[in-house]
Design a protein around this motif. Structure first.
Motif, PDB file in Angstrom:
ATOM      1  N   GLY A   1       0.818  -1.205   0.000  1.00 40.10           N
ATOM      2  CA  GLY A   1       0.000   0.000   0.000  1.00 40.10           C
ATOM      3  C   GLY A   1       0.849   1.251   0.000  1.00 40.10           C
ATOM      4  O   GLY A   1       0.574   2.215  -0.713  1.00 40.10           O
ATOM      5  N   PHE A   2       1.935   1.210   0.789  1.00 43.35           N
ATOM      6  CA  PHE A   2       2.825   2.356   0.883  1.00 43.35           C
ATOM      7  C   PHE A   2       3.492   2.618  -0.462  1.00 43.35           C
ATOM      8  O   PHE A   2       3.594   3.759  -0.908  1.00 43.35           O
ATOM      9  N   LYS A   3       3.925   1.540  -1.134  1.00 43.16           N
ATOM     10  CA  LYS A   3       4.558   1.681  -2.460  1.00 43.16           C
ATOM     11  C   LYS A   3       3.581   2.318  -3.435  1.00 43.16           C
ATOM     12  O   LYS A   3       3.950   3.156  -4.243  1.00 43.16           O
ATOM     13  N   LEU A   4       2.320   1.880  -3.327  1.00 41.26           N
ATOM     14  CA  LEU A   4       1.294   2.388  -4.219  1.00 41.26           C
ATOM     15  C   LEU A   4       1.079   3.884  -3.994  1.00 41.26           C
ATOM     16  O   LEU A   4       1.020   4.666  -4.933  1.00 41.26           O
ATOM     17  N   LEU A   5       0.993   4.292  -2.701  1.00 44.02           N
ATOM     18  CA  LEU A   5       0.815   5.701  -2.363  1.00 44.02           C
ATOM     19  C   LEU A   5       2.001   6.520  -2.841  1.00 44.02           C
ATOM     20  O   LEU A   5       1.851   7.605  -3.394  1.00 44.02           O
ATOM     21  N   GLU A   6       3.206   5.957  -2.622  1.00 49.94           N
ATOM     22  CA  GLU A   6       4.437   6.634  -3.002  1.00 49.94           C
ATOM     23  C   GLU A   6       4.422   6.900  -4.508  1.00 49.94           C
ATOM     24  O   GLU A   6       4.770   7.977  -4.970  1.00 49.94           O
ATOM     25  N   TRP A   7       3.975   5.859  -5.245  1.00 47.84           N
ATOM     26  CA  TRP A   7       3.916   6.000  -6.697  1.00 47.84           C
ATOM     27  C   TRP A   7       2.852   7.018  -7.090  1.00 47.84           C
ATOM     28  O   TRP A   7       3.069   7.856  -7.955  1.00 47.84           O
ATOM     29  N   TYR A   8       1.672   6.945  -6.407  1.00 45.61           N
ATOM     30  CA  TYR A   8       0.557   7.817  -6.757  1.00 45.61           C
ATOM     31  C   TYR A   8       0.943   9.276  -6.582  1.00 45.61           C
ATOM     32  O   TYR A   8       0.583  10.131  -7.377  1.00 45.61           O
ATOM     33  N   TYR A   9       1.688   9.579  -5.494  1.00 48.90           N
ATOM     34  CA  TYR A   9       2.057  10.960  -5.208  1.00 48.90           C
ATOM     35  C   TYR A   9       3.427  11.325  -5.760  1.00 48.90           C
ATOM     36  O   TYR A   9       3.936  12.402  -5.469  1.00 48.90           O
ATOM     37  N   SER A  10       4.042  10.424  -6.547  1.00 49.17           N
ATOM     38  CA  SER A  10       5.357  10.740  -7.093  1.00 49.17           C
ATOM     39  C   SER A  10       5.217  11.851  -8.126  1.00 49.17           C
ATOM     40  O   SER A  10       4.207  11.936  -8.816  1.00 49.17           O
ATOM     41  N   PRO A  11       6.237  12.753  -8.243  1.00 46.51           N
ATOM     42  CA  PRO A  11       6.149  13.882  -9.175  1.00 46.51           C
ATOM     43  C   PRO A  11       5.863  13.439 -10.607  1.00 46.51           C
ATOM     44  O   PRO A  11       5.071  14.073 -11.312  1.00 46.51           O
ATOM     45  N   GLU A  12       6.445  12.283 -11.029  1.00 48.23           N
ATOM     46  CA  GLU A  12       6.239  11.837 -12.417  1.00 48.23           C
ATOM     47  C   GLU A  12       4.772  11.505 -12.645  1.00 48.23           C
ATOM     48  O   GLU A  12       4.193  11.880 -13.656  1.00 48.23           O
ATOM     49  N   ASN A  13       4.180  10.784 -11.649  1.00 52.36           N
ATOM     50  CA  ASN A  13       2.806  10.356 -11.835  1.00 52.36           C
ATOM     51  C   ASN A  13       1.850  11.541 -11.799  1.00 52.36           C
ATOM     52  O   ASN A  13       0.891  11.599 -12.556  1.00 52.36           O
ATOM     53  N   ILE A  14       2.125  12.527 -10.923  1.00 54.07           N
ATOM     54  CA  ILE A  14       1.254  13.703 -10.840  1.00 54.07           C
ATOM     55  C   ILE A  14       1.270  14.459 -12.164  1.00 54.07           C
ATOM     56  O   ILE A  14       0.219  14.796 -12.713  1.00 54.07           O
TER      57      ILE A  14
END
Ligand SMILES: [Zn+2]
Length: 347
Positions: free
Chosen positions: A244-257
């Protein structure tokens, strides 16, 4: 049987080992995230106290978990997750770990990271506290050689620690390169010192584990059954929170935003919530002019724009007068009173 043994190598690839190492490194941030969100969402003082002692709490949980895994599955939690185990490597032969090997592994996987973490935090604290002094010291270093011993030690630690870490990191990398080119069977210098290698679990291992599990289930007391239930729960929680943490990290990562923003178009901007559709105009209401700048009531450019409860915008005086007479929005005929009219201020 011999053929299959020859085909399937028991030595894991460097990718399996680095994945396994990544899982153990990902557990702590996930645990901290879980604890922090728990303390933000509950006003409980118990949870708050737990966040103060989070390093100690985490280390205790990991000690319990890893002790259970080492004694039951011949490997750490992350090893087992990736189908790996630890073995002694004596005279080019693999042997099961002795109790002292398990104890040293427990120290290395559960306690050593705790102390390293404390050392890193201590270094950061010292560097911050002595920032100005360190700078001064650089300037007067050549003139003044008589320093007090404790000051000298502090300075040596503050300056030497990053170099020591870089050296250690390159040493670890060197070992991993050797491992990658089959020059050593040890994945890290620590394992080399222990004389322990990491291998893949075999079908026999899995059979032995399930037999042992059945046996322990039959003979175990209520207390040990509860503790093994707790450890299984802990394991599931840790895996779920790490993922879940990895997913959140990815979701809020600058690239994904930035990716999401470019998908949503320029208008959406930082807003991830989709814009709601406007309410449908009523057939008995006034027509909406095609030019969005115009007021639907006077068909001129809006003066002092204001919205009715429907969200449609008009001149303030037009909508004020219309609503006071009809008690509804002129476009949608949605009920509206004068108090619901809002002026729009565009700063
Ligand atoms: Zn108007």
């Amino acid at each position: 049987m011999f053929l299959s043994n020859m085909l399937v190598s028991e030595t894991p690839t460097i990718f399996e080992l680095s994945m396994s190492a990544g899982l153990s490194h990902g557990l702590k941030p996930a645990f901290e995230y879980l604890l922090n969100s728990l303390s933000e969402n509950t006003a409980s003082t118990t949870v708050f106290n737990a966040t103060v002692w989070k390093d100690e709490l985490y280390t205790t949980l990991i000690l319990l978990l890893e002790r259970y895994y080492l004694s039951t599955y011949e490997g750490t939690f992350a090893d087992n997750f990736y189908g790996l185990k630890r073995e002694r490597f004596v005279n080019n032969q693999q042997q099961p770990m002795r109790p002292q090997d398990k104890a040293s592994t427990l120290f290395l996987v559960a306690l050593l990271p705790y102390f390293t973490d404390k050392l890193v935090k201590f270094h950061a604290k010292i560097t911050q506290e002595n920032a100005s002094f360190l700078q001064q010291h650089d300037e007067i270093e050549n003139r003044n050689s008589a320093l007090r011993l404790d000051t000298f030690l502090t300075l040596a630690f503050a300056k030497g620690f990053p170099y020591a870490r870089a050296l250690l990191d390159s040493y670890l990398l060197g070992f991993q390169l050797l491992f990658m080119f089959n020059k050593t069977r040890y994945y890290s210098p620590l394992l080399w010192m222990q004389g322990i290698i990491i291998s893949r679990l075999t079908a026999d291992d899995y059979r032995n584990f399930s037999t042992a599990e059945e046996l322990s289930h039959k003979t175990s007391t209520f207390l040990s059954r509860m503790s093994s239930k707790f450890l299984r729960f802990l394991r599931t929680m840790l895996i779920a929170s790490a993922l879940g943490f990895k997913l959140l990290e990815w979701y809020y990562s600058p690239e994904n935003i930035s990716q999401r923003e470019s998908n949503n178009g320029a208008n959406a901007g930082h807003n991830a919530v989709p814009t709601p559709l406007p309410p449908r105009p009523s057939p008995r209401g006034v027509d909406v002019p095609p030019n969005p700048m115009l007021c639907p009531l006077c068909h001129e450019v809006r003066k002092n724009p204001a919205v009715a409860s429907s969200g449609f915008a008009f001149c303030f005086s037009c909508i004020q007068q219309y609503v006071s007479e009809h008690n509804e929005c002129p476009v949608t005929c949605i009920p509206c009173n004068v108090k619901q009219i809002r002026r729009i201020y565009q700063a």
